[in-house]
Design a protein around this motif. Structure first.
Motif, PDB file in Angstrom:
ATOM      1  N   ILE A 113       0.840  -1.211   0.000  1.00 46.78           N
ATOM      2  CA  ILE A 113       0.000   0.000   0.000  1.00 46.78           C
ATOM      3  C   ILE A 113       0.869   1.252   0.000  1.00 46.78           C
ATOM      4  CG2 ILE A 113      -1.664   1.340   1.352  1.00 46.78           C
ATOM      5  CD1 ILE A 113      -2.787  -1.382   2.346  1.00 46.78           C
ATOM      6  N   ILE A 114       1.892   1.270   0.834  1.00 43.61           N
ATOM      7  CA  ILE A 114       2.805   2.419   0.901  1.00 43.61           C
ATOM      8  C   ILE A 114       3.514   2.622  -0.439  1.00 43.61           C
ATOM      9  CG2 ILE A 114       4.899   3.327   1.991  1.00 43.61           C
ATOM     10  CD1 ILE A 114       4.029   1.797   4.548  1.00 43.61           C
ATOM     11  N   LEU A 115       3.961   1.515  -1.044  1.00 45.10           N
ATOM     12  CA  LEU A 115       4.673   1.593  -2.319  1.00 45.10           C
ATOM     13  C   LEU A 115       3.739   2.031  -3.450  1.00 45.10           C
ATOM     14  CD1 LEU A 115       6.802  -1.622  -1.843  1.00 45.10           C
ATOM     15  CD2 LEU A 115       7.722   0.682  -2.170  1.00 45.10           C
ATOM     16  N   MET A 116       2.483   1.620  -3.373  1.00 44.00           N
ATOM     17  CA  MET A 116       1.498   2.065  -4.353  1.00 44.00           C
ATOM     18  C   MET A 116       1.344   3.582  -4.288  1.00 44.00           C
ATOM     19  SD  MET A 116      -2.530   1.043  -4.602  1.00 44.00           S
ATOM     20  CE  MET A 116      -3.575   1.664  -5.911  1.00 44.00           C
ATOM     21  N   LEU A 117       1.246   4.094  -3.068  1.00 43.34           N
ATOM     22  CA  LEU A 117       1.127   5.537  -2.854  1.00 43.34           C
ATOM     23  C   LEU A 117       2.349   6.277  -3.409  1.00 43.34           C
ATOM     24  CD1 LEU A 117      -0.265   8.003  -1.539  1.00 43.34           C
ATOM     25  CD2 LEU A 117       0.831   7.372   0.610  1.00 43.34           C
ATOM     26  N   LEU A 118       3.534   5.777  -3.100  1.00 42.70           N
ATOM     27  CA  LEU A 118       4.769   6.408  -3.575  1.00 42.70           C
ATOM     28  C   LEU A 118       4.911   6.282  -5.093  1.00 42.70           C
ATOM     29  CD1 LEU A 118       7.260   5.269  -0.776  1.00 42.70           C
ATOM     30  CD2 LEU A 118       6.318   7.560  -1.120  1.00 42.70           C
ATOM     31  N   GLY A 119       4.500   5.123  -5.617  1.00 43.15           N
ATOM     32  CA  GLY A 119       4.599   4.900  -7.061  1.00 43.15           C
ATOM     33  C   GLY A 119       3.759   5.882  -7.845  1.00 43.15           C
ATOM     34  N   PHE A 120       2.500   6.064  -7.437  1.00 41.21           N
ATOM     35  CA  PHE A 120       1.628   7.019  -8.130  1.00 41.21           C
ATOM     36  C   PHE A 120       2.125   8.455  -7.963  1.00 41.21           C
ATOM     37  CE2 PHE A 120      -1.750   3.653  -7.972  1.00 41.21           C
ATOM     38  CZ  PHE A 120      -1.982   3.620  -9.341  1.00 41.21           C
ATOM     39  N   THR A 121       2.705   8.760  -6.809  1.00 45.07           N
ATOM     40  CA  THR A 121       3.208  10.116  -6.580  1.00 45.07           C
ATOM     41  C   THR A 121       4.392  10.419  -7.479  1.00 45.07           C
ATOM     42  OG1 THR A 121       2.525  10.006  -4.256  1.00 45.07           O
ATOM     43  CG2 THR A 121       4.080  11.738  -4.849  1.00 45.07           C
ATOM     44  N   PHE A 122       5.359   9.518  -7.515  1.00 46.03           N
ATOM     45  CA  PHE A 122       6.604   9.775  -8.245  1.00 46.03           C
ATOM     46  C   PHE A 122       6.477   9.590  -9.753  1.00 46.03           C
ATOM     47  CE2 PHE A 122       8.631   9.526  -4.079  1.00 46.03           C
ATOM     48  CZ  PHE A 122       9.604  10.514  -4.201  1.00 46.03           C
ATOM     49  N   THR A 123       5.435   8.902 -10.206  1.00 53.03           N
ATOM     50  CA  THR A 123       5.272   8.718 -11.651  1.00 53.03           C
ATOM     51  C   THR A 123       5.201  10.062 -12.373  1.00 53.03           C
ATOM     52  OG1 THR A 123       4.173   6.584 -11.377  1.00 53.03           O
ATOM     53  CG2 THR A 123       3.772   7.759 -13.433  1.00 53.03           C
TER      54      THR A 123
END
Length: 743
Positions: free
Chosen positions: A478-488
């Motif tokens: 969940i945390i990585l999903m949040l970071l992934g969408f942010t940094f994309t």
């Protein structure tokens, strides 16, 4: 570090990522408690597929875009599944052609603008994902209903977040706009350095204008549509006032063009004059940046610089210069200084308006009708069929992209079936995500995607080798999903890394054979990236040296329209019409588009950067032309001018003729140059204007000294700008002639 984390979590990208993460994770967590994990997962897919269409605007337009995306995602999912279920016997001969037609059509709707592009992107992702997750006949309607529910749930969450923080996006965009405008002013200040690399500074200004155009368009969309749909709240009116002031600050900055080398020589014995002017410009820049910083941090702004004292110091230096030189011999220099002082006064006034907006409870007297007819600055939201029809040709960048994407998706299907790859849809998703109209961006994203995926796979394998608790892995996912969408949206390579780790973690909970997951993830991503990169080079490529002629033409045409508005204003006087401000906006936007096109060209292979020096020269000439027009327009707005002479209009018409000739040359259409007789008349008109000016300069016996100064200032600026405009237009024609037709 704490401050940076706060700023990161307060950013627009993080908030959008948090919205989609919440909308996707919440149904999974809740329904998993009732052993309905797959149901929650389907809803999550619907939410994630709808998310790309969530671009800022008024609530009404935002909701419309999300609902359109939801419908398209659901429809695409339904069609793919029905096709697969009903064409099992003739599957390859019916299924693939229809899927490819869907890909082509969805890609083509990008001709209708940014919102349509993102809705199209959602649909394309749905097609790719559905080919890898086909349902049985009994489950199709239920699955599509869950996808629809996920899209609607994301729309609801997005709307709720909009109500919770209705103005934060506007504040963050405004802060960026303030910061960029401050940077632009600082570059203007650098021009006064004795050893300044002015060519490099102008190049930086051009690139800053591209960024500013994007920010201006975003702010127009959210401020003006909210104004027209939701009335005039004090917050919205304040932001609108600041935005209008920032646009005027940029126009004023662009309008002050001086021969810096000559002035440095003339004031070599009086360095204090230019030093005070430069200090004021730097402090104006610093003020805008500090306002941006306070807005970002949501702190009360406290003025640091004494701008009025800086202005007074410059005015004092000008007065001291006048007292120490012979006014008769230094009349032109003094006039230039007064123009600089007038510019400094106007610029300081506008920055002070912005300061007051963030330090006092404004009564909005500063508006004074400046927000009149602002809705006309918005791009109309309508989607006529003829626009789609007009783009069905190889001359259209979107048409070429649609063909290229369709062919590449077809190749992805072929490769996947020949080599029986595990997850063919990963190839399709990679192609859709990476492929862009331009070669440079596609190449960059291909590299970043491969590096990000490889890095993510290595990290995920390392973590899963030592971590075996499903709950911990789920929380990390969940945390990585949040970071992934942010940094994309910030750094695609880092975003791809986080997304890959998140995907591998999810699959590890569904499939214990994680080695195969990682292997196929790497392989499919590499194939997709290679296909996207190769396709942009070989399949209907849209090289920028072909497209840039269109941007050059549009920029010149926008400048012609702006010049006509300035001429009308100078002849008719009176209130500045909305058509003038719209023409000014279009001229700025088209120059930004031209600069962006040149930037894309410089990212392409050297062999495709054809006639780069000539194109760069034309781009700089268009920037100089707009600067001169802005100077003429700004002076006309802020001064009581005399009646326009016939000579003025003759010269303006000659400039317009030159620019129209340049457009014809770029279009490769027949055109006629100004005849020798017309050139002789033009020379006579310049002589006439100069004689008028000489007469004004000699009439120093006038009783009304202020009236004399005003006339002298007008005569000098108008004649200089007309001479300059004519020279620029002639240089544009010469450069356009040198620009050969290349294929």
């Amino acid at each position: 570090m704490i401050e940076r984390i706060k700023q990161f979590t307060d950013s627009t990208n993080f908030n959008k990522a948090f919205t989609v993460t919440l909308a996707a994770v919440l149904p999974v967590i809740i329904l998993a408690q009732f052993d309905l994990f797959r149901t929650g997962f389907a809803i999550a897919i619907g939410a994630v597929l709808t998310y790309p269409a969530d671009i800022p605007s008024s609530l009404k337009h935002r909701a419309k875009g999300l609902l359109a995306a939801t419908c398209i995602v659901t429809t695409c999912t339904l069609i793919i599944n029905i096709l697969h279920a009903t064409t099992a016997t003739v599957y390859p001969f019916v299924f693939y052609p229809i899927v490819l037609l869907m890909v082509f059509f969805l890609s083509m709707i990008s001709v209708y603008g940014q919102r349509a592009t993102m809705v199209s992107f959602s649909g394309l992702l749905a097609i790719a994902l559905s080919t890898g997750h086909v349902q049985t006949s009994d489950n199709i309607l239920q699955y599509c209903g869950l996808i629809l529910g996920g899209g609607l749930f994301y729309t609801l969450v997005s709307v709720i977040f909009n109500y919770l923080r209705p103005y934060r996006y506007t504040e963050l965009e405004m802060a960026d706009c303030l910061k960029l405008t401050g940077k632009y002013l600082k570059q203007r200040g650098h021009l006064w350095d004795i050893d300044a690399n002015r060519e490099k500074i102008i190049e930086k200004q051009l690139y800053l204008q591209v960024e500013l155009n994007t920010k201006h368009e975003n702010l127009r969309e959210v401020l003006l549509r909210n104004r027209s749909n939701a009335g005039n709240s004090n917050k919205n009116r304040k932001m609108l006032l600041v935005f209008i002031s920032l646009v005027e600050v940029l126009e004023l900055a662009l309008s002050t063009s001086f021969d810096h080398n000559t002035l440095q020589e003339k004031f070599s014995d009086h360095p204090k004059v230019l030093a005070n002017y430069q200090t004021l410009v730097y402090n104006l820049s610093s003020t805008l940046k500090k306002i941006a910083k306070s807005l970002n941090k949501k702190k009360k702004y406290t003025s640091k610089h004494k701008l009025l004292q800086d202005l007074e110091a410059f005015a004092k230096a000008v007065k001291e210069y006048e007292e120490t030189v012979d006014n008769k011999n230094a009349a032109e220099t003094i006039s230039i200084l007064r123009n600089m002082l007038h510019y400094a006064e106007k610029q300081t006034e506008k920055v002070k308006v912005i300061e007051r907006a963030f330090t006092t409870n404004m009564s909005f007297k500063d508006m004074q009708g400046r927000d009149r007819d602002v809705e006309k600055f918005l791009t109309p939201e309508y989607y006529p069929f003829h626009i789609l029809k007009e783009n069905l040709s190889l001359s259209s960048t979107i048409f070429r992209l649609s063909l290229r994407l369709t062919v590449t998706i077809a190749l992805g299907f072929i490769i996947g079936n020949i080599f029986t790859l595990q997850n063919v849809y990963w190839i399709l998703l990679t192609v859709i995500v990476i492929m862009r109209p331009g070669y440079g961006l596609t190449k960059q994203r291909s590299y970043q995607r491969i590096v990000g995926t490889a890095t993510g796979c290595v990290i995920a394998f390392g973590v899963l080798a030592v971590l075996h608790q499903p709950i911990v892995i789920a929380v990390l996912a969940i945390i990585l999903m949040l970071l992934g969408f942010t940094f994309t949206a910030i750094n695609y390579r880092i975003g791809a890394t986080f997304v890959t780790i998140f995907v591998v973690f999810i699959y590890s909970m569904l499939n214990p054979d994680i080695i195969h997951v990682i292997k196929y993830r790497l392989l499919d991503t590499a194939i997709g990236a290679a296909l996207a990169f190769g396709a942009n080079h070989f399949f209907f490529p849209s090289w920028e040296f072909i497209q840039i002629r269109v941007f050059l033409k549009k920029s010149i045409e926008a400048n012609v329209a702006f010049l006509k508005e300035i001429t009308d204003l100078y002849n008719k006087k009176g209130i500045v019409p909305t058509s003038y401000r719209v023409a000014r906006k279009n001229a700025f936007i088209e120059l930004g588009n031209l600069t962006a096109s040149y930037q894309r060209m410089m990212q392409e292979p050297k062999g495709k950067q054809k006639q780069q020096p000539q194109i760069y020269k034309l781009a700089v000439l268009n920037h100089t032309l707009l600067s001169s027009l802005a100077s003429l327009g700004t002076y006309t707005q802020s001064h009581k001018t005399t009646k326009a002479s016939k000579a003025f209009n003759v010269v303006v018409q000659a400039v317009i003729r030159n620019l129209e000739l340049a457009v014809n040359l770029l279009e490769n259409t027949d055109s006629t140059e100004i005849s020798p007789e017309e050139k002789e008349e033009l020379k006579a008109r310049f002589t006439e204007l100069k004689e008028i000016r000489a007469k004004e300069l000699q009439e120093n016996y006038l009783v009304d000294e202020e009236n004399f100064r005003t006339k002298m200032q007008e005569a000098q600026l108008i004649i200089e700008q007309l001479v300059w405009l004519n020279n620029i237009s002639e240089n544009i024609v010469k450069s356009a002639k040198q620009l050969e037709v290349v294929k």
